[in-house]
Design an enzyme around this catalytic site. Structure first.
Site, mmCIF file in Angstrom:
data_model
loop_
_atom_site.group_PDB
_atom_site.id
_atom_site.type_symbol
_atom_site.label_atom_id
_atom_site.label_comp_id
_atom_site.label_asym_id
_atom_site.label_seq_id
_atom_site.Cartn_x
_atom_site.Cartn_y
_atom_site.Cartn_z
ATOM 1 N N ARG A 280 0.321 12.002 -5.806
ATOM 2 C CA ARG A 280 -0.580 10.845 -5.854
ATOM 3 C C ARG A 280 -2.036 11.273 -5.941
ATOM 4 O O ARG A 280 -2.825 10.712 -6.702
ATOM 5 C CB ARG A 280 -0.362 9.997 -4.596
ATOM 6 C CG ARG A 280 -1.167 8.715 -4.553
ATOM 7 C CD ARG A 280 -1.161 8.100 -3.160
ATOM 8 N NE ARG A 280 0.129 8.156 -2.532
ATOM 9 C CZ ARG A 280 1.076 7.235 -2.656
ATOM 10 N NH1 ARG A 280 0.849 6.176 -3.407
ATOM 11 N NH2 ARG A 280 2.230 7.364 -2.035
ATOM 12 N N CYS A 346 10.597 -13.942 -11.450
ATOM 13 C CA CYS A 346 11.120 -15.039 -10.636
ATOM 14 C C CYS A 346 11.421 -14.591 -9.211
ATOM 15 O O CYS A 346 12.580 -14.609 -8.753
ATOM 16 C CB CYS A 346 12.369 -15.622 -11.291
ATOM 17 S SG CYS A 346 12.009 -16.527 -12.804
#
Length: 417
Positions: A280, A346
């Site tokens: 990272r 959704c």
């Protein structure tokens, strides 16, 4: 030729990457699209490498953070090693130019096939997570007539003070073996003739923003390695893992230089080669996700900015509660508003930000989701039958597509009717 400023900055109020306008990339490639700065990646790696120069070392990039082959090739060309956690990552890194002697293989669940491939490649070391794994590596190396190098991953029960989902060095975590059993496991390995126990390793977690847990880990590992060497084991490496964090937004975390300065006093007197596994901290701030506003709506006083990127593109906000900076690519208009930035998936958990104060935007505007170079595309999915985003690398004053956008045909290619 565009400007030469590294990273994401505004030039004439327009957000750019290494001087290339992000709007130019969006027009050419579409959205959503991940954009990476080659210059920023190179700078981050080089700062780690230089900061650790006082000791023998190898910076092994954590391939899981961003597994783009173009980024692999860039880092391999700079002299980086690779930390892989699957057979796929191993193959991709070797094919991208990482020499096997610069590759370590981590992971708590290595399969027989992955062990076979690692032995055959002649990697620098397996970071073994159990005595049973060492036994399996020995058996495979015997079948191949080779001798495999193994480092034992120990769990030092050190609190990394991070999100529980990315903490890996506590006693209740699945990773490694109790550090108190390390000597017993090393002694037990004497019965194996096809492994060389050459190192110890620990990785206590991700998003670590203070040095104390890392310093404690380094002290524990060097002490253990010294003791094992005194018992006659051919210890060559001490691998202190990765985990250096990137704070939310534009806050400054530990620099590579501060990280090294904190660790070097505990490492400099040891005779071992030091391995680190940053991921990272090399690629996060070198990347952004570009997305376009589809709708702006209100529901009982709550404002929603609906974008064409969702949790299938960037899972970190709903999974970890991660906070990514979000800003319009073009100059801001009007006063700020408080809104939820949400995607088209959704699920109620489909959001990029909640209750975020940000400039007003309108339908069709481009947004940049920052600090997205790590665990962005790498964790993307095809949920809701959505194609994954394109990826672009900005380099040498221009940009190129390093992964095209998926199509419907890509998604169904492996299906059997």
């Amino acid at each position: 030729m565009h400007g030469t400023v590294a990273g994401f900055f505004r030039e004439k109020e327009e957000l750019t990457c290494d001087g290339v306008p992000l709007s130019e990339i969006a027009r050419a490639v579409g959205t959503p699209v991940y954009v990476y700065s080659a210059t920023s990646i190179e700078e981050s790696f080089t700062r780690f490498d230089r900061a650790l120069a006082p000791v023998p070392h190898l910076v092994c990039y954590a391939a899981k953070a961003n597994s783009s082959l173009a980024i692999f090739k860039l880092l391999a060309s700079l002299g980086a090693g690779a930390d892989v956690v699957s057979g796929g990552e191993l193959r991709a890194c070797l094919a991208s130019g990482f020499p096997a002697e610069r590759v370590v293989f981590s992971g708590v669940g290595k399969t027989d096939l992955e062990i076979r491939d690692g032995v055959a490649a002649g990697i620098l070391a397996f970071n073994a997570e159990s005595d049973r794994e060492i036994e399996k590596i020995d058996a495979e190396a015997s079948r191949q007539g080779r001798k495999a190098r193994v480092a034992l991953r120990v769990n030092p029960d050190i609190d990394a003070k991070t999100h529980p989902y990315i903490s890996t060095g506590l006693a209740h975590n699945k990773f490694g073996v109790d550090i108190g059993r390390a000597r017993e496991i090393f002694e037990g390995s004497r019965r194996f003739f096809h492994v060389a126990m050459t190192g110890v390793q620990a990785h206590i977690g991700s998003q670590i923003l203070e040095t104390a847990p890392l310093e404690e880990t380094a002290r524990e590992l060097v002490s253990l390695a010294s003791d094992l060497a005194g018992r006659g084991f051919p210890i060559e490496t001490v691998d202190i893992g990765g985990g250096l964090g990137v704070p939310s937004g534009r806050a400054e975390g530990l620099s590579q230089e501060q990280y090294a300065a904190a660790l070097l006093p505990h490492l400099a007197a040891s005779p071992f080669r030091i391995l680190i596994e940053p991921g990272r901290s090399i690629v996060a701030r070198a990347g952004a996700l570009l997305t376009r506003v589809l709708y702006v709506k209100e529901n009982r006083g709550r404002r929603f900015i609906v974008t064409d990127a969702g949790m299938n593109d960037l899972l970190r906000p709903p999974l970890y509660g991660a906070i990514h900076p979000i800003e319009p690519v073009s100059p801001a208009r009007g006063q700020t508003v408080t809104a939820d930035v949400v995607g088209p998936i959704c699920e109620t958990s489909d959001f990029l930000a909640r209750d975020r104060e940000m400039p007003q935007v309108a339908e069709g505007d481009l947004l940049s989701v920052g600090d997205a170079g790590a665990y962005g595309f790498a964790m993307a999915s095809n949920y809701n039958f959505r194609p994954r985003a394109a990826e672009v690398l900005v380099e040498a004053g221009g940009f190129r597509t390093i992964r095209r956008r998926e199509t419907f045909e890509d998604l169904v290619r492996l299906e059997a009717e």
